[in-house]
Design a protein around this motif. Structure first.
Motif, short mmCIF file in Angstrom:
data_model
loop_
_atom_site.label_atom_id
_atom_site.label_comp_id
_atom_site.label_asym_id
_atom_site.label_seq_id
_atom_site.Cartn_x
_atom_site.Cartn_y
_atom_site.Cartn_z
N SER A 35 7.14 22.74 -19.01
CA SER A 35 6.51 21.76 -17.46
C SER A 35 6.31 20.70 -17.60
O SER A 35 5.45 19.54 -18.30
CB SER A 35 5.29 21.94 -16.56
OG SER A 35 5.08 21.13 -15.56
N PHE A 36 7.59 18.90 -17.79
CA PHE A 36 7.39 17.95 -18.09
C PHE A 36 6.81 17.25 -17.07
O PHE A 36 5.88 16.19 -17.84
CB PHE A 36 8.73 17.52 -18.27
CG PHE A 36 8.77 15.94 -17.78
CD1 PHE A 36 9.14 15.77 -19.65
CD2 PHE A 36 8.89 15.35 -17.69
CE1 PHE A 36 8.85 13.88 -19.90
CE2 PHE A 36 9.09 13.39 -17.46
CZ PHE A 36 9.23 13.27 -18.85
N MET A 37 6.18 17.47 -16.58
CA MET A 37 5.82 16.71 -14.94
C MET A 37 4.10 16.93 -15.91
O MET A 37 3.46 15.87 -15.67
CB MET A 37 5.89 16.45 -13.88
CG MET A 37 7.79 15.95 -13.39
SD MET A 37 7.25 14.46 -13.06
CE MET A 37 6.03 14.05 -12.37
N LEU A 38 3.95 18.27 -15.28
CA LEU A 38 2.36 18.24 -15.77
C LEU A 38 2.41 18.28 -17.41
O LEU A 38 1.17 17.75 -17.39
CB LEU A 38 2.28 20.29 -15.55
CG LEU A 38 2.54 20.60 -13.85
CD1 LEU A 38 2.26 22.05 -13.74
CD2 LEU A 38 1.38 19.97 -12.92
N SER A 39 2.56 18.08 -18.18
CA SER A 39 2.46 18.32 -19.81
C SER A 39 1.99 16.97 -19.37
O SER A 39 1.41 15.85 -19.90
CB SER A 39 3.24 18.15 -20.44
OG SER A 39 3.70 19.49 -20.59
N GLN A 40 3.15 15.82 -18.72
CA GLN A 40 2.47 14.13 -18.74
C GLN A 40 1.80 14.03 -18.45
O GLN A 40 0.89 13.34 -18.48
CB GLN A 40 4.20 13.63 -17.51
CG GLN A 40 5.13 13.43 -19.07
CD GLN A 40 5.17 12.33 -20.36
OE1 GLN A 40 4.80 11.19 -20.15
NE2 GLN A 40 5.83 13.18 -21.10
N ASP A 41 1.39 14.38 -17.00
CA ASP A 41 0.10 14.55 -16.29
C ASP A 41 -0.87 15.03 -16.91
O ASP A 41 -1.98 13.85 -17.15
CB ASP A 41 0.64 14.62 -14.95
CG ASP A 41 0.87 14.21 -14.44
OD1 ASP A 41 1.64 12.91 -14.24
OD2 ASP A 41 1.36 14.85 -12.72
N LYS A 276 4.65 19.42 -8.36
CA LYS A 276 5.18 19.15 -9.50
C LYS A 276 6.42 19.58 -10.54
O LYS A 276 7.10 18.98 -10.77
CB LYS A 276 4.11 18.45 -10.73
CG LYS A 276 3.51 17.75 -10.52
CD LYS A 276 3.81 16.39 -10.42
CE LYS A 276 2.18 15.11 -9.70
NZ LYS A 276 2.75 14.08 -10.06
N GLU A 277 5.84 20.62 -10.03
CA GLU A 277 6.68 21.68 -10.21
C GLU A 277 7.86 22.44 -9.25
O GLU A 277 8.82 23.47 -9.21
CB GLU A 277 6.66 23.27 -11.02
CG GLU A 277 5.91 22.62 -11.91
CD GLU A 277 7.27 22.30 -13.40
OE1 GLU A 277 7.82 23.54 -13.06
OE2 GLU A 277 6.89 21.87 -14.11
N LYS A 278 7.84 21.92 -7.73
CA LYS A 278 8.55 22.27 -6.68
C LYS A 278 8.42 23.91 -6.61
O LYS A 278 9.32 24.98 -6.49
CB LYS A 278 9.52 21.81 -6.57
CG LYS A 278 10.02 20.85 -6.45
CD LYS A 278 8.90 19.50 -6.48
CE LYS A 278 9.32 18.16 -6.39
NZ LYS A 278 8.02 17.21 -5.70
#
Length: 414
Positions: A35-41, A276-278
């Protein structure tokens, strides 16, 4: 620990590998993706095991199928019975239907309608009985004994534990350098199976069990506490007061820690997965991510695998989760404004709100049940803003025009 009809039994990596061969091709090998988005957040390297993408939207198919395939022909002809809050029911019903095994499922009163209806759709006879999983289980035992049915327990069974553990093998095959695995705990079957597999394959891996704070039953067992297990939780799939003996002994021996997550933590994780992950995940399935979000500093920089155990959430409940989180973020707010009861006043307030770039979603007056003078009225608005800073700007403009405003973003606002 309750339901001691099964005595503690060892489950080994060979048992789990054997289960994997038995169920291969009959369940979905679900994605385990980064998960790119959750990892970044969050500053945590997050990998999601999407068990919500099984045919019945839950990992429970793994253990259910392994158990059913172990039954003799005579046992299959007699038929089976199970108790379940929903996901075990669907996994059992689906695969029993494929195998031609008559199936009765006892579900607690209050089980989400989507889970009960899906279980019926797979051909099972569904009975709603009891106000908890434990009450449903006692009824199922009695009902099954009277009719000679084979009991298929959702977690206190070595075959079930071995079947659930296949998810752990897949995770480490896909990402061998995982540092941590987070697994939600209901009865403990999934956590026990994953812990056996993970610790045998990679002994230095950290395995964390996650429970809803309202149902700390395994936490109590592992840590020797006596916190109560009760209440209505979004994570009804893991609302278990008495976890399994087999799973409990394995967890006590192999799992590094059991942590608790609040209802707000679970709601936020469910919201984050959707935004974030839809991906739609039920409350129980979001618990692992909730644990990371609640204590992100502990896991910062580590490669963490999270099991999304299921996606069977009631649409009405999901809608409530979404609106509550929008309220927490200041994107949906209820304003109470004292105004003079005279023509044009509502238009003037609306002009200020609109001029500030906010959207009015709902409006109503309260003239009777208020302490205001007879010439005054209480105006209630629900408004939509971009974020909390935008909301503060709207409030500042209303107050600059002389309006006294009370804002309520959420009963559980941060």
């Amino acid at each position: 620990m309750a339901d001691n009809t099964e005595t503690p039994a060892s489950v080994t990596l060979d048992d789990i590998r054997g289960a994997a061969k038995i169920v291969e091709g009959q369940i979905v090998r679900t994605p385990f993706h980064h998960s790119f988005m959750l990892s970044q957040d969050l500053g945590v390297d997050i990998w999601l095991k999407c068990e919500n993408l099984q045919r019945t939207s839950s990992y429970k198919e793994r253990g259910a199928l392994h158990k059913l395939l172990s039954l003799t022909e005579e046992e299959r002809k007699r038929g089976i019975i199970a108790m379940s809050a929903g996901n075990h029911a669907q996994g059992v019903a689906y695969h029993a239907g494929r195998l031609g095994i008559p199936t009765t499922i006892i579900m607690p009163v209050g089980t989400p309608a989507v889970k009960a209806e899906n279980t019926k759709r797979w051909g099972a006879h569904v009975i709603l009985e009891g106000h908890s999983l434990e009450e449903a289980g006692r009824f199922a035992r009695k009902y099954g004994d009277e009719r000679g049915l084979v009991f298929v327990h959702p977690y206190n069974d070595a075959k079930i534990v071995a079947g659930q553990g296949t998810a752990g093998i897949e995770m480490l095959e896909d990402v061998p350098d995982l540092d941590v695995i987070f697994v939600p705990i209901g009865g403990g079957g999934l956590l026990a199976g994953v812990a056996v597999a993970a610790k045998a394959i990679k002994p230095d891996i950290t395995v964390i069990g996650v429970e809803a704070a309202l149902y700390p039953s395994m936490y109590n067992f592992v840590k020797g506490t006596q916190m109560p297990a009760r209440g209505d939780t979004l994570a009804e799939g893991i609302a278990v007061s008495d976890p399994g003996v087999i799973a409990g002994e394995i967890i006590k021996r192999l799992v590094d820690d059991v942590v608790l997550v609040s209802e707000t933590d679970i709601e936020r994780a469910t919201f984050a997965l959707l935004m974030k992950e839809k991906t739609v995940v039920e409350g129980a399935g979001s618990a692992g991510l909730a644990a990371i979000m609640a204590d992100r500093e502990r896991w910062k920089g580590r490669k963490c695998g999270v099991v999304l155990t299921g996606g069977n959430i009631d649409p009405r409940l999901l809608a409530s989760v979404l609106t509550r989180e929008l309220a927490r973020e200041g994107r949906l707010s209820r304003l109470t404004i004292d105004i003079p009861d005279r023509p044009g006043e509502l238009s003037r307030v609306a002009g200020v709100v609109g001029g500030a770039g906010a959207n009015i979603v709902e409006v109503y007056h309260q003239r009777v049940f208020t302490d205001l003078p007879a010439r005054g009225t209480e105006l209630n608005l629900v408004i939509e803003t971009r974020d909390r800073s935008h909301l503060e700007g709207v409030l500042a403009q209303l107050e600059a025009k002389g309006y006294r405003v009370v804002v309520k973003s959420s009963t559980a606002a941060a």
